[in-house]
Design a protein around this motif. Structure first.
Motif, PDB file in Angstrom:
ATOM      1  N   SER A  75       0.834  -1.127   0.024  1.00 37.70           N
ATOM      2  CA  SER A  75       0.051  -0.159   0.059  1.00 37.70           C
ATOM      3  C   SER A  75       0.973   1.490  -0.076  1.00 37.70           C
ATOM      4  CB  SER A  75      -0.926  -0.003   1.071  1.00 37.70           C
ATOM      5  OG  SER A  75      -1.907  -1.096   1.292  1.00 37.70           O
TER       6      SER A  75
ATOM      7  N   ASP B  94      -5.926  -1.398  -4.628  1.00 38.00           N
ATOM      8  CA  ASP B  94      -5.362  -2.018  -3.355  1.00 38.00           C
ATOM      9  C   ASP B  94      -6.242  -3.028  -2.779  1.00 38.00           C
ATOM     10  OD1 ASP B  94      -3.550  -2.333  -1.411  1.00 38.00           O
ATOM     11  OD2 ASP B  94      -3.652  -0.263  -0.770  1.00 38.00           O
ATOM     12  N   GLU B  95      -5.821  -4.190  -3.048  1.00 40.75           N
ATOM     13  CA  GLU B  95      -6.691  -5.391  -2.720  1.00 40.75           C
ATOM     14  C   GLU B  95      -8.304  -5.218  -3.049  1.00 40.75           C
ATOM     15  OE1 GLU B  95      -6.002  -7.258   1.056  1.00 40.75           O
ATOM     16  OE2 GLU B  95      -4.130  -5.873   1.313  1.00 40.75           O
TER      17      GLU B  95
HETATM   18 MG    MG Z   1      -2.192  -2.791   2.054  1.00 40.60          MG
END
Ligand code: MG
Ligand code: ATP
Length: 227
Positions: A48, A170-171
């Motif tokens: 991240s 992000d995910e």
């Molecule tokens: Mg992360």
């Protein structure tokens, strides 16, 4: 080349005033326009952090990040706001949709800061994007009335509304079941291929990563390509 990172280093200071913890160390990375890549790595490895630096939501300690020919460290506040809003699109693990706004309004949020644009044209584009993510019939629903997978598809449409060159996810499938995750990845891959949006997806799921053209991993503060 769309993205070029040179010698990027980032550490975080410990909250108790202790030694800083290095997260990324002398990272060099290059992506061509239109590529799709995945970033894997254990929790806390800096995925991240790297994505946030590329998206100008966080700053590196040293090194250079060049996107579409611009060194983003050199941007003033105004240029940074334009960069975050128009050059990159963000999709997070949790969608961050505004609960009180309709789906259509949510997709239009990133356009509110833009001046000199035709609102009618933007609304049409938002409707087309929602159609392309399979939500044509949900324009006037609110996020609370949608399933998790549907909300995440709204987030994809919102990330694309200003026509970004680079999509940072992000995910994006982290909160979804396998079927919905599969559908979302199909959608991202399709957008990458059809519209040439460069795609960086951070994920823990190998089946998501394997759908991208190249797969990288953060290991010991370094970014390495997996064979
Ligand atoms: Mg992360
Ligand atoms: N604002 C901050 N202040 C201090 N430390 C931070 C900060 N943000 C992140 N860190 C630390 O930096 C490291 C990397 O965090 P990051 O969020 O990039 O990891 P990640 O790979 O995305 O993990 P996850 O898979 O759990 O999301 C972690 O050890 C984290 O505790």
């Amino acid at each position: 080349m769309l993205l070029e990172i040179k010698n990027l280093t980032k550490s975080y200071r410990a909250p108790d005033g202790g030694d800083a913890v290095e997260v990324l160390h002398n990272i060099d990375w290059q992506l061509n326009a239109g590529e799709s890549v995945a970033i894997l790595g254990p929790s806390g490895s800096g995925k991240s952090t790297l994505l946030n630096i590329i998206g100008a939501l966080d700053k590196a300690d040293s090194g250079a990040v060049t996107v579409d020919g611009h060194d983003i460290e050199q941007f003033d506040e105004r240029a940074l706001a334009g960069y975050r809003n128009e050059t990159v699109g963000f999709i997070f693990q949790l969608h961050h949709l505004l609960p009180q706004c309709t789906i259509l309004e949510n997709v239009l949020v990133p356009t509110l800061a833009r001046t000199g644009v035709d609102r009618v044209v933007l609304k049409k584009r938002a409707e087309e994007l929602l159609d392309s993510v399979g939500l044509k019939h949900r324009l006037h629903h609110r996020p609370g009335q949608l399933s998790g997978g549907e909300r995440q598809r709204v987030a994809v449409a919102r990330a694309l509304i200003n026509g970004p060159k680079l999509l940072l996810a992000d995910e994006p499938t982290g909160a979804l079941d396998r079927t919905s995750a599969g559908r979302l990845v199909d959608l991202l891959a399709e957008l990458n291929q059809a519209q040439g949006v460069t795609l960086i997806v951070v994920t823990h799921a190998l089946e998501v990563a394997s759908r991208m053209q190249r797969v990288f991993e953060i290991k010991d503060c370094k970014l390495v390509q997996r064979p």
